[in-house]
Motif scaffolding. Structure first.
Motif, PDB file in Angstrom:
ATOM      1  N   PHE A  17       0.890  -1.170   0.000  1.00  0.00           N
ATOM      2  CA  PHE A  17       0.000   0.000   0.000  1.00  0.00           C
ATOM      3  C   PHE A  17       0.922   1.214   0.000  1.00  0.00           C
ATOM      4  CE2 PHE A  17      -2.693  -3.238   2.108  1.00  0.00           C
ATOM      5  CZ  PHE A  17      -3.758  -3.228   1.215  1.00  0.00           C
ATOM      6  N   HIS A  20       4.402   1.046   1.674  1.00  0.00           N
ATOM      7  CA  HIS A  20       4.366   0.042   2.732  1.00  0.00           C
ATOM      8  C   HIS A  20       4.143  -1.360   2.164  1.00  0.00           C
ATOM      9  CE1 HIS A  20       3.812  -1.835   6.455  1.00  0.00           C
ATOM     10  NE2 HIS A  20       2.514  -1.621   6.644  1.00  0.00           N
ATOM     11  N   VAL A  22       3.209  -4.877   2.502  1.00  0.00           N
ATOM     12  CA  VAL A  22       2.442  -5.626   3.501  1.00  0.00           C
ATOM     13  C   VAL A  22       2.618  -7.139   3.322  1.00  0.00           C
ATOM     14  CG1 VAL A  22       0.137  -6.053   4.402  1.00  0.00           C
ATOM     15  CG2 VAL A  22       0.803  -3.744   3.754  1.00  0.00           C
ATOM     16  N   PRO A  41       1.208 -11.558  14.699  1.00  0.00           N
ATOM     17  CA  PRO A  41       0.880 -10.284  15.341  1.00  0.00           C
ATOM     18  C   PRO A  41       0.020  -9.392  14.454  1.00  0.00           C
ATOM     19  CG  PRO A  41       3.148 -10.265  14.581  1.00  0.00           C
ATOM     20  CD  PRO A  41       2.644 -11.653  14.372  1.00  0.00           C
ATOM     21  N   SER A  42      -0.685  -8.499  15.099  1.00  0.00           N
ATOM     22  CA  SER A  42      -1.512  -7.524  14.393  1.00  0.00           C
ATOM     23  C   SER A  42      -0.637  -6.684  13.463  1.00  0.00           C
ATOM     24  CB  SER A  42      -2.201  -6.655  15.443  1.00  0.00           C
ATOM     25  OG  SER A  42      -2.773  -5.554  14.825  1.00  0.00           O
ATOM     26  N   GLY A  43      -1.133  -6.460  12.255  1.00  0.00           N
ATOM     27  CA  GLY A  43      -0.358  -5.694  11.282  1.00  0.00           C
ATOM     28  C   GLY A  43       0.603  -6.544  10.480  1.00  0.00           C
ATOM     29  N   GLY A  44       0.595  -7.853  10.740  1.00  0.00           N
ATOM     30  CA  GLY A  44       1.525  -8.740  10.056  1.00  0.00           C
ATOM     31  C   GLY A  44       1.131  -9.066   8.622  1.00  0.00           C
ATOM     32  N   GLY A  45      -0.108  -8.731   8.258  1.00  0.00           N
ATOM     33  CA  GLY A  45      -0.561  -8.963   6.885  1.00  0.00           C
ATOM     34  C   GLY A  45      -1.549 -10.101   6.732  1.00  0.00           C
ATOM     35  N   LYS A  46      -2.080 -10.596   7.838  1.00  0.00           N
ATOM     36  CA  LYS A  46      -3.002 -11.743   7.764  1.00  0.00           C
ATOM     37  C   LYS A  46      -4.271 -11.387   6.983  1.00  0.00           C
ATOM     38  CE  LYS A  46      -3.356 -12.020  12.264  1.00  0.00           C
ATOM     39  NZ  LYS A  46      -2.547 -10.824  12.574  1.00  0.00           N
ATOM     40  N   SER A  47      -4.883 -10.267   7.338  1.00  0.00           N
ATOM     41  CA  SER A  47      -6.105  -9.873   6.633  1.00  0.00           C
ATOM     42  C   SER A  47      -5.826  -9.587   5.169  1.00  0.00           C
ATOM     43  CB  SER A  47      -6.717  -8.623   7.280  1.00  0.00           C
ATOM     44  OG  SER A  47      -7.164  -8.916   8.578  1.00  0.00           O
ATOM     45  N   THR A  48      -4.711  -8.915   4.921  1.00  0.00           N
ATOM     46  CA  THR A  48      -4.361  -8.597   3.533  1.00  0.00           C
ATOM     47  C   THR A  48      -4.181  -9.876   2.723  1.00  0.00           C
ATOM     48  OG1 THR A  48      -3.282  -6.592   4.320  1.00  0.00           O
ATOM     49  CG2 THR A  48      -2.759  -7.303   2.073  1.00  0.00           C
TER      50      THR A  48
HETATM   51  N1  ADP Z   1      -6.205  -0.578   2.426  1.00  0.00           N
HETATM   52  C1  ADP Z   1      -5.053  -0.329   3.079  1.00  0.00           C
HETATM   53  N2  ADP Z   1      -4.372   0.815   2.844  1.00  0.00           N
HETATM   54  C2  ADP Z   1      -3.203   1.066   3.483  1.00  0.00           C
HETATM   55  N3  ADP Z   1      -2.639   0.255   4.368  1.00  0.00           N
HETATM   56  C3  ADP Z   1      -3.264  -0.898   4.662  1.00  0.00           C
HETATM   57  C4  ADP Z   1      -4.499  -1.245   4.031  1.00  0.00           C
HETATM   58  N4  ADP Z   1      -4.891  -2.462   4.500  1.00  0.00           N
HETATM   59  C5  ADP Z   1      -3.934  -2.842   5.378  1.00  0.00           C
HETATM   60  N5  ADP Z   1      -2.962  -1.913   5.475  1.00  0.00           N
HETATM   61  C6  ADP Z   1      -1.750  -2.009   6.306  1.00  0.00           C
HETATM   62  O1  ADP Z   1      -1.157  -3.245   6.073  1.00  0.00           O
HETATM   63  C7  ADP Z   1      -0.617  -3.778   7.250  1.00  0.00           C
HETATM   64  C8  ADP Z   1      -1.126  -5.177   7.473  1.00  0.00           C
HETATM   65  O2  ADP Z   1      -2.504  -5.112   7.752  1.00  0.00           O
HETATM   66  P1  ADP Z   1      -3.403  -6.403   7.939  1.00  0.00           P
HETATM   67  O3  ADP Z   1      -3.297  -7.246   6.733  1.00  0.00           O
HETATM   68  O4  ADP Z   1      -4.751  -5.912   8.298  1.00  0.00           O
HETATM   69  O5  ADP Z   1      -2.703  -7.106   9.165  1.00  0.00           O
HETATM   70  P2  ADP Z   1      -3.321  -8.145  10.199  1.00  0.00           P
HETATM   71  O6  ADP Z   1      -4.620  -8.645   9.678  1.00  0.00           O
HETATM   72  O7  ADP Z   1      -2.280  -9.202  10.297  1.00  0.00           O
HETATM   73  O8  ADP Z   1      -3.454  -7.405  11.481  1.00  0.00           O
HETATM   74  C9  ADP Z   1      -0.976  -2.822   8.371  1.00  0.00           C
HETATM   75  O9  ADP Z   1       0.143  -2.035   8.650  1.00  0.00           O
HETATM   76  C10 ADP Z   1      -2.069  -2.006   7.786  1.00  0.00           C
HETATM   77  O10 ADP Z   1      -2.048  -0.703   8.301  1.00  0.00           O
END
Ligand code: ADP
Ligand code: MG
Lengths: 256, 217
Positions: A17, A20, A22, A41-48
């Motif tokens: 992004f 950054h 991810v 950990p949170s922010g590790g990219g799991k959701s992404t």
């Molecule tokens: N749409 C987006 N735009 C910018 N940054 C994003 C977006 N989605 C996620 N991020 C960033 O990507 C990183 C990983 O996020 P995420 O995948 O949600 O992690 P997790 O689910 O492991 O907590 C975070 O630093 C988050 O701020």
């Protein structure tokens, strides 16, 4: 389709992004009937990672296939996505359960579950509703058919959203922290449902912070940190005997 | 002049007010959708043009807009004004003016729908049109109903502005009667007409809100 072909194959996934990064080269293959837990950990990219796998987010680099359907291929270091029809076919192969359910608030439980089979898959309404009733039963939601989401507890809503995903007969189901918005007792009922699915050999990828649950259902545990898979293996290997320092640090932190 | 004659004349005027009202609703409700889409367009120049249009419509008096639209064909193209011109200018001005207000209401409603709704629909395989019609639109309707109600009630009263350009709606009739009869009664009757009609509008809106109150989010 040969039986050795993975249900889902994500290879060399990269996603940034802006500046950054991810996801920094993640590969994940899931075999039929396999349950994969993703921890980290949170922010590790799991959701992404899940969002890229479910086509909600586009990869910068890497490929993505569901069985014989190639949704995205890697062409000289850049991801090229298939045409709309192919992506539509790919979407019919998977389901996604969101952290905050994302049910349609204006529709009844029955409608939430049976509408997509009718409108998207063009199945007869009677058949779709019959099956929805069975799913409602299975999710322990009998009697909630005509309620709307705001009349249900969070745990019930999450079970409706699982039923909604199952109604389309996906080959693989992704869960993004399905219980992290729930109280402990509501968490238990959702986890119980997921365990039932695991026992039926439903192919699943589950992002979770519930280590006990991961240990119980996961055939494989993946530890994702900093956009990379740091360690993966059985629950025993990754959760009980982590080899990597980062995994250990994470596990001891959440054990507190 | 008897009360019943006065009432008859005012009723006739009221029918004209109603026509302005219904033509405006019929034109501005759909035109507002187009304007809202333009306002949210990815094409920056279009977005800016629509933005300026909305700003002018909301930032200048509707009365001036009626006159501008009335005289524009003559000053710009030398087209002769006909007896119908006033009526056409009035309806046009009301529609383009109210479309701007409606568009902003639609936009706020559309933008208030959480992204998760679109994402859930996408993963389930709904097409974009299906997502809009079955998932987004019903929720938007519920959310914008109170704001639309306000505008609709204002519109009922705004129809009296057509008086300024010489359209014989109820307020013009009332004013003429007040002058000729040297009595305030016509104004009082007109007020009752506006209020009773708006009362009915309120009832319809309340019924619609009640119908949609089966859920909240
Ligand atoms: N749409 C987006 N735009 C910018 N940054 C994003 C977006 N989605 C996620 N991020 C960033 O990507 C990183 C990983 O996020 P995420 O995948 O949600 O992690 P997790 O689910 O492991 O907590 C975070 O630093 C988050 O701020
Ligand atoms: Mg997350």
């Amino acid at each position: 389709m040969t039986s050795t072909q993975p249900i889902m194959a994500l290879r060399g996934a990269r996603k940034a992004f802006g500046e950054h990064e991810v996801l920094r080269g993640v590969s994940l293959e899931v075999a039929r009937g396999e349950v994969v837990a993703i921890i980290g950990p949170s922010g590790g990219g799991k959701s992404t990672l899940l969002r890229c796998a479910t086509l909600l987010e586009k990869l910068d680099d890497g490929s993505l296939a569901f069985g014989d359907i190639t949704a995205a291929r890697d062409e000289r270091g850049r991801t090229v996505y298939a045409a709309g029809d192919e992506l539509k076919r790919a979407r019919s192969r998977f389901g996604l359960v969101f952290q905050n359910y994302n049910l349609f608030p204006h529709r009844t439980v029955m409608h939430n579950i049976a509408d997509a089979p009718v409108r998207v898959q063009k199945r007869p309404r009677a058949e779709a509703e019959h099956e929805a009733r069975e799913l409602i039963q299975k999710m322990g939601l009998a009697g909630c058919e005509d309620k709307v989401p705001c009349q249900l507890s969070g745990g019930q809503q999450q079970r409706v959203s699982i039923a909604r995903a199952l109604a389309l007969h996906p080959e693989i189901l992704f869960f993004d922290e399905p219980t992290s918005a729930l109280d402990p007792e509501l968490t238990a009922e959702v986890l119980r449902v997921i365990k039932t699915l695991a026992a039926e050999r439903m192919t699943m990828v589950i992002v979770t912070h519930e280590m006990g649950f991961a240990r119980e259902v996961a055939d494989r545990v993946v530890f994702l940190d900093g956009g990379m898979i740091v360690e993966e293996g059985t629950a025993e290997q990754v959760i009980d005997h982590p080899r990597e320092e980062r995994t250990r640090a994470f596990l001891s932190k959440i054990a507190e | 002049m008897s009360f019943s004659v006065m009432l008859g004349m005012l009723t006739e005027g009221f029918l004209v007010s109603l026509q302005i009202f219904f033509f405006t609703i019929a034109g501005a409700v759909p035109l507002g959708v187009v304007v809202a889409l333009g306002r949210m367009s990815r094409v920056a120049p279009l977005r800016w043009i629509v933005r300026i249009y909305i700003s002018i419509m909301r930032g200048t008096p509707l009365m001036l807009q009626m006159f501008a639209i009335y005289f524009a064909p003559y000053y710009l193209f030398g087209i002769q004004l006909t007896p119908d011109s006033k009526w056409q200018a009035t309806i046009t001005a009301f529609i383009v003016n109210y479309a701007a207000y409606f568009a902003e209401i639609y936009r706020s409603g559309l933008q208030s729908i959480p992204r998760g709704q679109y994402e859930a629909a996408e993963v389930l395989g709904y097409s974009r049109a299906q997502t809009f019609c079955y998932i987004v639109l019903p929720q938007v309707v519920k959310r914008i109903l109170p704001a639309m109600g306000n505008e609709i009630i204002t519109l009922v009263k705004d129809t009296s502005l057509a008086f300024s350009i010489g359209v014989a709606e109820m307020f013009s009739t009332a004013k003429a009667l007040v002058a000729s009869q040297v009595s305030m009664v016509p104004f009082a009757i007109a007020a009752v007409f506006y209020w009773v009609f708006n009362f009915l509008v309120e009832l319809v809106l309340a019924a619609a809100e009640k119908k949609l109150s089966y859920y909240h989010d």
